[in-house]
Design a protein around this motif. Structure first.
Motif, PDB file in Angstrom:
ATOM      1  N   ALA A   1      -3.583  18.750 -13.509  1.00 37.04           N
ATOM      2  CA  ALA A   1      -4.569  18.268 -14.477  1.00 37.04           C
ATOM      3  C   ALA A   1      -5.606  17.357 -13.833  1.00 37.04           C
ATOM      4  CB  ALA A   1      -3.870  17.526 -15.618  1.00 37.04           C
ATOM      5  N   MET A   2      -5.183  16.609 -12.795  1.00 33.82           N
ATOM      6  CA  MET A   2      -6.094  15.672 -12.141  1.00 33.82           C
ATOM      7  C   MET A   2      -6.437  16.081 -10.714  1.00 33.82           C
ATOM      8  SD  MET A   2      -4.721  11.971 -13.589  1.00 33.82           S
ATOM      9  CE  MET A   2      -2.955  12.255 -13.405  1.00 33.82           C
TER      10      MET A   2
ATOM     11  N   ASP B   1      -4.444  10.678 -22.055  1.00 37.95           N
ATOM     12  CA  ASP B   1      -5.318  11.697 -21.494  1.00 37.95           C
ATOM     13  C   ASP B   1      -6.722  11.263 -21.886  1.00 37.95           C
ATOM     14  OD1 ASP B   1      -3.450  13.276 -20.287  1.00 37.95           O
ATOM     15  OD2 ASP B   1      -3.441  14.842 -21.815  1.00 37.95           O
TER      16      ASP B   1
ATOM     17  N   ASN C   1     -12.763  10.329 -18.900  1.00 37.46           N
ATOM     18  CA  ASN C   1     -12.539  10.325 -17.454  1.00 37.46           C
ATOM     19  C   ASN C   1     -11.552  11.433 -17.099  1.00 37.46           C
ATOM     20  OD1 ASN C   1     -11.989   9.851 -14.784  1.00 37.46           O
ATOM     21  ND2 ASN C   1     -11.398   7.701 -15.036  1.00 37.46           N
ATOM     22  N   LYS C   2     -12.055  12.513 -16.548  1.00 44.66           N
ATOM     23  CA  LYS C   2     -11.206  13.671 -16.235  1.00 44.66           C
ATOM     24  C   LYS C   2     -10.170  13.359 -15.165  1.00 44.66           C
ATOM     25  CE  LYS C   2     -14.624  15.578 -12.966  1.00 44.66           C
ATOM     26  NZ  LYS C   2     -13.874  15.162 -11.760  1.00 44.66           N
ATOM     27  N   ASP C   3     -10.378  12.266 -14.430  1.00 41.93           N
ATOM     28  CA  ASP C   3      -9.436  11.869 -13.386  1.00 41.93           C
ATOM     29  C   ASP C   3      -8.329  10.957 -13.916  1.00 41.93           C
ATOM     30  OD1 ASP C   3     -10.781  13.272 -11.360  1.00 41.93           O
ATOM     31  OD2 ASP C   3     -12.215  11.623 -11.130  1.00 41.93           O
TER      32      ASP C   3
ATOM     33  N   GLN D   1      -5.657  11.581 -16.589  1.00 42.64           N
ATOM     34  CA  GLN D   1      -4.938  12.430 -17.554  1.00 42.64           C
ATOM     35  C   GLN D   1      -3.437  12.145 -17.426  1.00 42.64           C
ATOM     36  OE1 GLN D   1      -6.950  14.595 -19.623  1.00 42.64           O
ATOM     37  NE2 GLN D   1      -8.470  13.268 -18.645  1.00 42.64           N
TER      38      GLN D   1
END
Length: 279
Positions: free
Chosen positions: A35-36, A103, A107-109, A111
């Motif tokens: 995911a990250m 999550d 910020n996608k980093d 999660q």
């Protein structure tokens, strides 16, 4: 006389080596989060009697704000004794500096809900001899980790059967400009709904009486005390069984080192006294 002393020294040395050989084993493992798109470290504590021929329950133990995966073993090395006493695996994940175990929608980093509740659990069950069932998994933590443990357990009752919190930040709304929460949820003034939905005190609708074994505590002098008292009252109102304890103390490692001993006992009872299953 000399031979007697030599024998006694040999015997004492043998006993000491035997004790050392039976100590819990502390490993640092490298896991991967799809995911990250990064590798993340975690501490895994195996009891002295660990073997691949026995499956054990797992306690996930989360760190607080600004901490990391090594906090618990460095600050409270005695947690290794809990692994031995209750015949459990203890896993200390990394939750980043200020993920709050969400999550993050901004910020996608970050999660960490997906990472801990899904990716890490799958890694542990794949690489260690675990009882891969919600009835054999518990999760707790301190401060940010206390919030995270309850949030993850409330939202993932198919994964965790028991949950705890120590000095947990169970109402994040009181920290709208502190502890990095706006970095993962956005500013409160712009996104109040996100903050409302992700505060543990507002998530009790997710659980039913007896759906989770719950224990949490807070020091009387802790800045989190009022919100933990409120959580206790809300659980009582909803008739959701739980253990709640207030002790003297503040937001400190001395408090958490004491607290984890009681919570480990609670989880061991939930697991069935830490009994292992042979296969």
């Amino acid at each position: 006389m000399k031979s007697t002393k030599t024998f006694i020294l040999f015997l004492l040395l043998h006993i000491c080596l035997g004790i050392k050989a039976k100590a819990a084993v502390v490993d640092t493992v490298i896991t991967h989060s799809a995911a990250m798109h990064k590798d993340i470290k975690a501490v895994v504590i195996k009891p002295a009697d660990y073997s691949t021929g026995k499956k054990l329950p797992v306690l996930y133990l989360l760190h607080g704000f600004s901490g990391n995966y090594s906090d618990w073993i460095k600050k409270v090395p005695a947690i290794t004794e809990l692994a031995d006493t209750y015949h459990i695996l203890i896993v200390c994940p990394d939750g980043d500096y200020a993920s709050w175990y969400f999550d993050s929608p901004v910020n996608k980093d970050s999660q960490y809900e997906t990472y801990v509740a899904s990716e890490l659990v799958k890694y542990i069950d794949t690489h260690f001899a675990t009882l891969a069932d919600r009835k054999s998994r518990a999760i707790t933590g301190l401060s940010m980790g206390g919030h995270g443990a309850l949030l993850l357990a409330f939202k993932h009752q198919d994964i965790f059967g028991a949950a705890g919190s120590m000095s947990g930040g169970v109402d994040i709304r009181q920290f709208s400009d502190r502890f990095g929460i706006e970095q993962v949820l956005g500013k409160y003034i712009d996104n109040p709904q996100r903050w409302e939905q992700n505060s543990v005190v507002n998530m009790l609708y997710l659980i039913k009486p007896n759906s989770l074994a719950i224990t949490f505590d807070c020091g009387y002098d802790d800045m989190m005390y009022a919100s933990n008292q409120n959580l206790h009252q809300l659980l009582l109102y909803r008739k959701i069984p739980h253990d709640y304890t207030v002790r003297p103390g503040g937001h400190s490692w001395d408090y958490w080192a004491n607290s984890i001993t009681y919570q480990a006992m609670f989880f061991s009872k939930y697991f069935g006294n830490g009994a292992s299953v042979k296969h």
